[in-house]
Design an enzyme around this catalytic site. Structure first.
Site, PDB file in Angstrom:
ATOM      1  N   ASP A 129      98.837 108.183   8.565  1.00  0.00           N
ATOM      2  CA  ASP A 129      97.631 107.634   9.181  1.00  0.00           C
ATOM      3  C   ASP A 129      96.325 107.890   8.455  1.00  0.00           C
ATOM      4  O   ASP A 129      95.426 107.069   8.508  1.00  0.00           O
ATOM      5  CB  ASP A 129      97.518 108.082  10.639  1.00  0.00           C
ATOM      6  CG  ASP A 129      97.690 109.579  10.829  1.00  0.00           C
ATOM      7  OD1 ASP A 129      98.019 110.267   9.867  1.00  0.00           O
ATOM      8  OD2 ASP A 129      97.507 110.056  11.954  1.00  0.00           O
ATOM      9  N   LYS A 130      96.134 109.017   7.754  1.00  0.00           N
ATOM     10  CA  LYS A 130      94.836 109.267   7.122  1.00  0.00           C
ATOM     11  C   LYS A 130      94.618 108.403   5.883  1.00  0.00           C
ATOM     12  O   LYS A 130      93.482 108.080   5.543  1.00  0.00           O
ATOM     13  CB  LYS A 130      94.677 110.746   6.735  1.00  0.00           C
ATOM     14  CG  LYS A 130      94.836 111.703   7.895  1.00  0.00           C
ATOM     15  CD  LYS A 130      93.980 111.318   9.075  1.00  0.00           C
ATOM     16  CE  LYS A 130      94.359 112.108  10.309  1.00  0.00           C
ATOM     17  NZ  LYS A 130      95.743 111.916  10.773  1.00  0.00           N
ATOM     18  N   CYS A 197     105.673 107.157  11.634  1.00  0.00           N
ATOM     19  CA  CYS A 197     106.161 107.606  12.942  1.00  0.00           C
ATOM     20  C   CYS A 197     106.248 106.441  13.919  1.00  0.00           C
ATOM     21  O   CYS A 197     105.354 105.600  13.999  1.00  0.00           O
ATOM     22  CB  CYS A 197     105.270 108.711  13.477  1.00  0.00           C
ATOM     23  SG  CYS A 197     105.231 110.184  12.422  1.00  0.00           S
ATOM     24  N   SER A 474      97.061 114.187  17.870  1.00  0.00           N
ATOM     25  CA  SER A 474      97.954 113.243  17.216  1.00  0.00           C
ATOM     26  C   SER A 474      98.098 112.021  18.103  1.00  0.00           C
ATOM     27  O   SER A 474      97.935 112.090  19.327  1.00  0.00           O
ATOM     28  CB  SER A 474      99.327 113.901  17.006  1.00  0.00           C
ATOM     29  OG  SER A 474     100.312 112.927  16.753  1.00  0.00           O
TER      30      SER A 474
END
Length: 560
Positions: A129-130, A197, A474
């Site tokens: 995600d980053k 994920c 998260s």
């Protein structure tokens, strides 16, 4: 050597045209350039491949497919790498402090390479995600023809498990519901291969937001990492980037205020991660669009939560892909007047044009709810203010955990302290777990609290314990959780002076979070408070702590 005058080579021509640029051409010949390549627009392809995480392990292969597509439209592809880290691996220990920091490192590194090498256009590929908002921030800063490709979601593990299943198994083990052998069995089967994920966690949230923003090709966000559809997505990027180059369409032409409103709308409808608030604010800042946390509140009043996706729901992204992905829900949102259909996208079409031929979900599917029977009538992302968060906090309230929580504070000055208490059984029903000094400056790095929230869920306390923090969560976190509390503890925000036993009230209907302490007592505590010594004094974390701004403004590092 003289090359043709080509306005499509706005940046690269400065580096490779004319006799004086012979040294540069000589260097480029050594990495595979031929005479004809100097006459083509150069397209940088930023790959986030690494062996660090399953989210990105396959991206080198996807970058090769992108390069084929770029070369096929008479442009010269140049692949380069940037870093990635893994939240799933780093959660729960000090290394997680580097996670949000990596967003800035990625943005800086992509900007550095493209700015130095003079690429005429940029394609980035991200998984975890980053690196996704990091890539978009770099694109916005550079503001030359660009598009993003999502690496794709992971397949489900055995028994429909995923990474959050493993985190929650740890909590279940602490409660005595699962043996160590059973936890290890879940560990060994939950992550079957490449991909991000599997729930509507931060990676899939940001992929959906970026597609709604118009910066990736239609369908890019709802494809499995290992699939023919994802390879085709990569190959088609060549045609799109050529159109962007020839028409000089830049991120600033696509990433408009209305496009960001589209992205927020899609995030809410799909029940997406609180991290989307941080990242969309930072992306908007980079491109010069005015966006605030209050915009999430205003848009959230009219947009319901319609997707029954994990972590609060039952289904995975792979299940959504099977019934058509995100496009049919976007079409429904457009038809309801909740999306701006005239926003331009990277394929040269408007959002409405891209959705025109999209078929609705098949009858009988149970993942996407109708508008008259939403999972929640308004947004699950709540921007709270009050005596505990004067400049804002972000709550993720699905409605399943209730809309109001009142409890007694259990205060911890680090994630590790809280985990020990949760796993030992010291945290009980009615507690509000307070984790502070985990904000952008205080951590430094604003760690995710996936381990504590998963431990709470695993111990069966999800509806009986709240957790608040100046850190973040998260996309896999769920329960009664409030993060991004600002001002953070490290700068003397009210969260710094909470004491064990204080009463805390969280009201997601009034969008308030308050500490039931008198104004006089609060002022006495704040006057007596002293800032602790920084945790780090050198290196990237120290640099980050000195430059990062408030989480309520996206935790950006270049707002000097």
């Amino acid at each position: 050597m003289t090359t043709k005058d080509d306005t499509n080579r706005k940046y690269s021509s400065v580096l490779v045209d004319g006799i004086q640029k012979a040294p540069a051409r000589s260097m480029l010949r050594a990495v595979g350039f031929e005479d004809k390549d100097f006459q083509r627009p150069q397209v940088g392809i930023a790959s986030t491949w690494s062996q660090v995480t399953p989210c990105n392990i396959h991206i080198n292969g996807l970058a090769d497919e992108v390069a084929k597509g770029v070369y096929g439209v008479d442009a010269k592809p140049v692949i380069f790498n940037t870093i990635t880290i893994s939240d799933g691996i780093a959660n729960g220990y000090q290394g997680m402090k580097y996670s949000l920091v990596s967003r800035e490192v990625i943005a800086d590194s992509v900007e550095t390479v493209v700015g130095c090498q003079g690429f005429d256009a940029l394609i980035t590929l991200g998984g975890c995600d980053k690196n996704m908002p990091g890539c978009l921030i770099a694109m916005a800063r550079l503001d030359r023809p660009s598009l993003f490709i999502y690496g794709g979601t992971i397949k489900p593990g055995k028994n429909h498990t995923d990474i959050v299943s493993v985190f929650e198994a740890v909590g279940a083990n602490a409660r005595g519901d699962l043996s160590e052998v059973e936890v290890i069995a879940i560990e060994k089967s939950a992550i079957p291969g490449p991909g991000s994920c599997g729930g509507m966690y931060t990676a899939n949230t940001m992929a959906s937001a970026i597609e709604a923003l118009g910066m990736s090709l239609p369908g890019s966000s709802a494809q499995e990492a290992v699939s023919a559809e994802k390879r085709t997505d990569c190959q088609h990027a060549g045609q799109a980037i050529r159109w962007l180059i020839e028409n000089n369409v830049k991120p600033s032409d696509i990433m408009t205020r209305q496009a960001f409103e589209n992205a927020i709308t899609v995030v809410i409808a799909f029940g997406g991660s609180t991290n989307a608030v941080l990242h969309l604010l930072a992306m908007a800042d980079a491109v010069g669009v005015e966006l605030t946390i209050d915009d999430f509140t205003e848009i959230g009043k009219r947009v319901p939560v319609l997707a029954d996706l994990r972590p609060s729901g039952r289904y995975l992204m792979s299940d959504l892909i099977e019934i058509g992905g995100i496009a049919p829900l976007m079409k429904r949102l457009l038809d309801k007047g909740l999306l701006h259909g005239d926003c331009l996208t990277v394929n040269g079409k408007t959002l409405a044009e891209n959705l025109a031929g999209v078929e609705d979900y098949p009858p009988g599917q149970k993942i996407i709810m109708p508008f008259d029977k939403p999972l929640k009538a308004d947004s699950h992302l709540r921007i709270l203010r009050g005596s505990l968060a004067p400049t804002g906090a972000v709550a993720k309230i699905s409605g399943q955990e209730g809309m109001k929580f009142t409890g007694k504070a259990r205060v911890f000055n680090s994630e590790e302290e809280s985990m020990a208490a949760i796993l030992s059984g010291a945290v009980v029903a009615g507690d509000v777990v307070v984790i502070r000094y985990e904000g952008p400056k205080g951590g430094p790095g604003m760690r995710e609290m996936l381990s504590p929230t998963s431990a709470i869920m695993g111990r069966g306390l999800g509806n009986e314990v709240a957790l608040i923090t100046d850190g973040r969560f998260s996309g896999g976190s769920h329960g009664f959780v409030v993060g991004h509390i600002t001002p953070e503890a490290m700068v003397g925000g009210p969260i710094a002076v909470i004491e064990d036993g204080d009463t805390i009230v969280i009201d997601a209907e009034k969008d308030e979070i308050n500490l039931l302490v008198s104004a006089e007592e609060m002022q006495q505590r704040l006057s007596a408070w002293q800032a602790p010594e920084p945790n780090v004094k050198r290196g990237v974390l120290a640099k980050y702590a000195k430059t990062v701004g408030s989480a309520s403004e996206g935790a950006v590092t270049d707002a000097f």
